[in-house]
Each structure stands twice: as C-alpha cells, then as structure tokens.
Design a protein around this motif. Structure first.
Motif, short mmCIF file in Angstrom:
data_model
loop_
_atom_site.label_atom_id
_atom_site.label_comp_id
_atom_site.label_asym_id
_atom_site.label_seq_id
_atom_site.Cartn_x
_atom_site.Cartn_y
_atom_site.Cartn_z
N ALA A 201 0.83 -1.21 0.00
CA ALA A 201 0.00 0.00 0.00
C ALA A 201 0.87 1.26 0.00
O ALA A 201 0.58 2.23 -0.71
N ASN A 202 1.98 1.25 0.78
CA ASN A 202 2.87 2.42 0.82
C ASN A 202 3.53 2.65 -0.53
O ASN A 202 3.65 3.79 -1.00
N ILE A 203 3.99 1.55 -1.18
CA ILE A 203 4.63 1.69 -2.50
C ILE A 203 3.63 2.24 -3.51
O ILE A 203 3.94 3.11 -4.32
N THR A 204 2.39 1.71 -3.47
CA THR A 204 1.36 2.18 -4.41
C THR A 204 1.06 3.66 -4.20
O THR A 204 0.97 4.43 -5.16
N GLU A 205 0.93 4.08 -2.93
CA GLU A 205 0.64 5.49 -2.64
C GLU A 205 1.78 6.39 -3.10
O GLU A 205 1.56 7.46 -3.69
N ALA A 206 3.04 5.96 -2.85
CA ALA A 206 4.19 6.77 -3.27
C ALA A 206 4.24 6.90 -4.79
O ALA A 206 4.51 7.97 -5.33
N LYS A 207 3.95 5.79 -5.50
CA LYS A 207 3.98 5.83 -6.97
C LYS A 207 2.89 6.75 -7.50
O LYS A 207 3.12 7.52 -8.44
N MET A 208 1.72 6.71 -6.90
CA MET A 208 0.63 7.57 -7.35
C MET A 208 0.94 9.04 -7.06
O MET A 208 0.61 9.92 -7.86
N ASN A 209 1.63 9.32 -5.94
CA ASN A 209 2.04 10.70 -5.64
C ASN A 209 3.05 11.19 -6.68
O ASN A 209 3.01 12.35 -7.12
N ASP A 210 3.98 10.30 -7.07
CA ASP A 210 4.96 10.67 -8.10
C ASP A 210 4.26 11.01 -9.41
O ASP A 210 4.59 11.99 -10.09
N THR A 319 -2.38 6.09 -15.94
CA THR A 319 -3.36 5.00 -15.80
C THR A 319 -2.68 3.64 -15.96
O THR A 319 -2.96 2.69 -15.21
N SER A 320 -1.77 3.54 -16.96
CA SER A 320 -1.06 2.28 -17.18
C SER A 320 -0.19 1.91 -15.98
O SER A 320 -0.17 0.76 -15.55
N GLN A 321 0.52 2.91 -15.44
CA GLN A 321 1.38 2.63 -14.29
C GLN A 321 0.57 2.25 -13.06
O GLN A 321 0.93 1.33 -12.32
N ILE A 322 -0.54 2.93 -12.83
CA ILE A 322 -1.39 2.60 -11.69
C ILE A 322 -1.95 1.18 -11.85
O ILE A 322 -1.99 0.40 -10.89
N SER A 323 -2.37 0.83 -13.08
CA SER A 323 -2.89 -0.52 -13.32
C SER A 323 -1.81 -1.57 -13.07
O SER A 323 -2.08 -2.61 -12.46
N ALA A 324 -0.56 -1.29 -13.54
CA ALA A 324 0.53 -2.24 -13.32
C ALA A 324 0.82 -2.40 -11.83
O ALA A 324 1.07 -3.51 -11.33
N ILE A 325 0.80 -1.27 -11.11
CA ILE A 325 1.05 -1.34 -9.66
C ILE A 325 -0.05 -2.15 -8.97
O ILE A 325 0.22 -3.00 -8.11
N LEU A 330 -1.85 -6.95 -6.23
CA LEU A 330 -2.81 -8.05 -6.09
C LEU A 330 -2.12 -9.40 -6.21
O LEU A 330 -2.43 -10.36 -5.49
N SER A 331 -1.15 -9.49 -7.16
CA SER A 331 -0.42 -10.74 -7.34
C SER A 331 0.40 -11.09 -6.10
O SER A 331 0.42 -12.23 -5.65
#
Length: 478
Positions: A201-210, A319-325, A330-331
């Motif tokens: 969750a932290n990695i996803t949030e940081a990537k979305m902030n970037d 959108t593509s990066q968020i989907s990949a994250i 999930l995996s």
C-alpha cells in the motif's frame, strides 16, 4: 505422514500409497495391520532400497505393530529410489513366517545433507541386543518361577511402569510445546501478511504521488508556455498597430501641409486625395489586423491541440502505471495468502495427526484425492484413505473443500456432484454416504476407511474436515 501396510496371511500391500520425496523428514511411522496368523510371533521388518542386499538391508523389531520414524536411517530417503518393505516373524517354538515385499517409490527431491545417520550395522546390533535381552528376561522369568522370586519380578514391573509413565509425561509435554509453536507460527504468518500488505500500500501510494506530481508539473509547464506565446502574439500585434498609426499620422500631416501650401483653391482636390489615401490606409490596417487575428487563432489552436495530446499521454501513462502497480500488488497479496494458507493447512494436518495419535478430542483435517465415478455404480475405487479412530467413539464430517485451478469450492454433503463414502462403517458391504454434521459411531473400529467420489473428474485435491470426540452431544444428529 504414515505408511500403512496390511498383511493378510502372507500377502502384504500398502493401503495408503504415499508420494514420498527424497530428503523428506516428516515420515511419522510405518504401521502394520497383521491378520491372526501372526499372533504369537516376534515380528521383524526388513527394509532395503532398489536391489536386495543383505549388507544394505535394515532390520528392526516391530513393536506394537509399528516401526517409528526415528528408528529409520535417513539414508533410506536421501535420493530417488524404490523402497522395499517386508516382515518375518519367529515364535517360541522356532517357527518362522514371512510376508511378500511391498514397494514404496521415493521420488527425486532437492539434495539435502544427511543428519543423524545410523548404519544398518548399528541397527542390527541394537536388534541383537534386544533379542539377547529378551532371552535373558525369559531365562530370568523361568528362574524366578522356580525359586518363587515374585518380589524381584514385581519390583521390576513397577520400575517399568514408572519408566513408561515418565516417558508418557515427557511426550505429552513435548506435544503441548509443539502446539504452542504452531500457534506462534500462525501468529507470525499473520504479522508477515499484514506487513507485506502495508508495504504494498505504501509503495502504491508513493507511486501515485509521483505520477500526480509529474502530471501537475507538466500542466504548469504547458500553462506557462501558452501564456508566454499569447504574450508574444499580443506584443507583435501592438507593435504592428503602433507602426500603422505612425505611418497614417505622418501621411495625414504631409497632406495637411500640402493643403495649406496650395491654398484654398486646391483644398477640395487635396481632401479628395486625402480621403482616398485614408480609405486605403484603413483597408490595409483592417487586412493586417485580420491576418494577425487569423495567425493568432491558428497558433492558439495548435498550442491547445498539443496541450490536449500531452495531457492525454500523461493520463494514459499514469493509468497504465497505476494498473501495473495494482496488478503487482494483487499478485503479491495473492501469493502471500496462498503461502500462508498452505503453511496453516500443513500445520493443521500435523496437529490433527498428533491429536489422533494421542486420543485428544479435536476438529481436524485430512487431504485426499478425488476418484472419478461417472455413474455411481457402487464400485469402490483404488484411492482409499483411512482415519485412525481407535481412541474415539464418534466422528462428524464438516464441509468438503475441493481445490480447482480457478479456486476452492466448498460442498455441504450430500451434494449432487461429490460425496464421501465410508467403506467399513458397517458389517455389510453397503457404502455409507456421508452427511455433513451427522454423528457416526466408530467405537468398534480402529481405522475408518473412506474415499471421495467426484462425478467431474479424479485427481483433485480435497480437504476433508472432521471432528473426533468421545462424549455424547445432545445437539448432534443421531
């Protein structure tokens, strides 16, 4: 896991064929079920790998119809092989009985170091010592009977009883300790799952902030570029208008000067010429303004088009990066959940086996493979499983869980497509179709045998939930 061998007369066969992997150390025991022909015989198990060799064979006494795993040398399971097991027995009259040989395949596994190695010679020495000790005990018993030394015999029996009581107490303490270790391991797994979920969750949030910062920076750059371009266009337009006004003013002043010099007689002609020239200047000015407006409009349209394209590209990339994250998260969560579930299942199986061995009432699980039975004709398939119920009076079956590639499916029995059939619950040959939550009396059985019948296909792994207990429960269906 156990290797259960049934010996009827002199014919031996494995009733629960296992899939052993070399390097495995979780074999619990080799358990034998002898027919009445073996009563009164001292039984010895002979175990060897691949081709028979007297020097490489392992012989050990069968105590209480069991050979425990700690007595088996680890080299038997060190590499891929075929493990052969047989039994012979000797009685006090010097007679011997032998069984046929059964084969347990050991598949190739990951290479591991061999520990606690015990050579066959050591086991043969131990067996010889035990046989000599048994002969000495028999001789001592005969002398005690002749000399009426009942006191010494009673004292020895009391010491043996005290020793067995101490061993039982130590074993019970070890079992309690194992149960505590299992509970700690389950708690550790829960902590690991929670930590991994938090990290994802932290990695996803940081990537979305970037991505958000990048989008905002791009938008600011585009807005700055648009503003600068508009200012350039305005400056050019103002400069052009200033040039036109200066040119018109100079021409008008020149005309006025000519009019004054020429006198009143030429005023009318001069006015006419001036009016014509002013009209031309006005037309030229209007045309230039129209050209400037057209050029500005085209440049603004081009900037807006490029701005829209860049913003769309940024949005598509985000959108593509968020989907990949999200897919990666999930995996990873799915992999963590599967690992945790597998470890919990393995620990639950070991805990269930331990409770059955000690006669502790419990709710446990067993694993079984489905047997294909397309028409439910009543024929018994070869995949027969057994539950040790020798220390219990009742059993109840819970829901049956089938593991498909698409996920796990729970069934409340009886169900249309899948069933558990008990093969030896009754004296007659009729199979018992299990009902979830129904109580079955197993007080007269040692092992309850069953198989899982699946109309869909055979070979699917199933989890059989059950409950073993001794006290009668009023809320349980008879």
């Amino acid at each position: 896991m156990n290797i259960n061998i049934e010996i009827k007369g002199q014919q031996a066969h494995i009733v629960n064929q296992q899939s052993l992997i070399s390097g495995t150390s979780n074999l619990e025991e080799i358990k034998f079920d002898f027919s009445s022909e073996w009563n009164g015989y001292t039984k010895t198990a002979v175990i060897y790998v691949d081709d028979y060799s007297i020097s490489d064979s392992v012989k050990m006494l069968v105590e209480k119809d069991v050979v425990s795993a700690e007595k088996l040398p680890d080299w038997l399971f060190r590499e891929e092989c075929e493990l052969y097991i047989g039994v012979f027995g000797d009685n006090s009259e010097g007679r011997r009985i032998t069984s046929t040989i059964v084969c347990q395949k050991v598949k190739k596994g990951v290479p591991v170091d061999v520990v606690n190695e015990i050579t066959p010679d050591i086991y043969n020495q131990i067996i010889k010592i035990m046989c000599d000790a048994k002969a000495l005990v028999k001789e001592a018993d005969e002398k005690i009977e002749v000399n009426k030394g009942y006191l010494e015999q009673a004292e020895q029996k009391a010491n043996d009883a005290a020793d067995y009581a101490d061993r039982a107490g130590n074993y019970l303490e070890e079992v309690v300790g194992q149960k505590t270790d299992v509970e700690k391991l389950i708690a550790n797994i829960d902590v690991k799952v929670e930590e991994s979920t938090t990290n994802i969750a932290n990695i996803t949030e940081a990537k979305m902030n970037d991505i958000s910062s990048l989008t905002e920076a791009k938008s600011n750059d585009i807005e700055t570029l648009t503003t600068a371009k508009m200012e350039d266009i305005a400056n050019v337009t103002n400069a052009k208008l200033g040039d036109i006004n200066n040119t018109a003013r100079a021409q008008i002043e020149a005309i006025n000067s000519s009019a004054v010099a020429a006198g009143e007689s030429q005023t009318k002609g001069i006015n006419t010429v001036a009016s014509s020239q002013i009209n031309k200047i006005t037309d030229v000015t209007n045309q230039q303004l129209e050209n400037i407006n057209t050029a500005a409009t085209n440049q603004i349209g081009t900037i807006e088009g490029k701005t829209y394209t860049q913003i769309k590209n940024i949005n598509d990339t985000a959108t593509s990066q968020i989907s990949a994250i999200n897919n990666t998260a999930l995996s990873q969560i799915s992999a963590i959940n599967k690992t945790a579930q597998s470890q919990i299942k393995n620990m639950t199986i070991k805990y269930s086996d331990m409770c059955r061995t000690l006669g502790i009432e419990h709710e446990g699980i067993m694993l079984a493979k489905t047997s294909y039975n397309g028409n439910e004709s009543g024929s018994i398939p070869p995949d027969i499983y057994s539950i040790d119920v020798s220390k219990f009076k009742y059993i109840e079956f819970g829901k049956l869980v089938v593991n498909h590639l698409s996920g796990d499916y729970e069934y409340t029995l009886p169900a249309n497509t899948i069933s558990i059939y008990l093969t030896n619950l009754k004296d007659n040959s009729a199979l018992e179709d299990v009902t979830t939550g129904k109580r079955y009396d197993v007080s007269l059985l040692n092992d309850l045998q069953f198989y899982v019948s699946y109309i869909g296909s055979g070979g699917y792994e199933t989890t059989v939930n059950y409950k073993l207990y001794n006290k009668s429960e009023e809320t349980t269906e008879e």
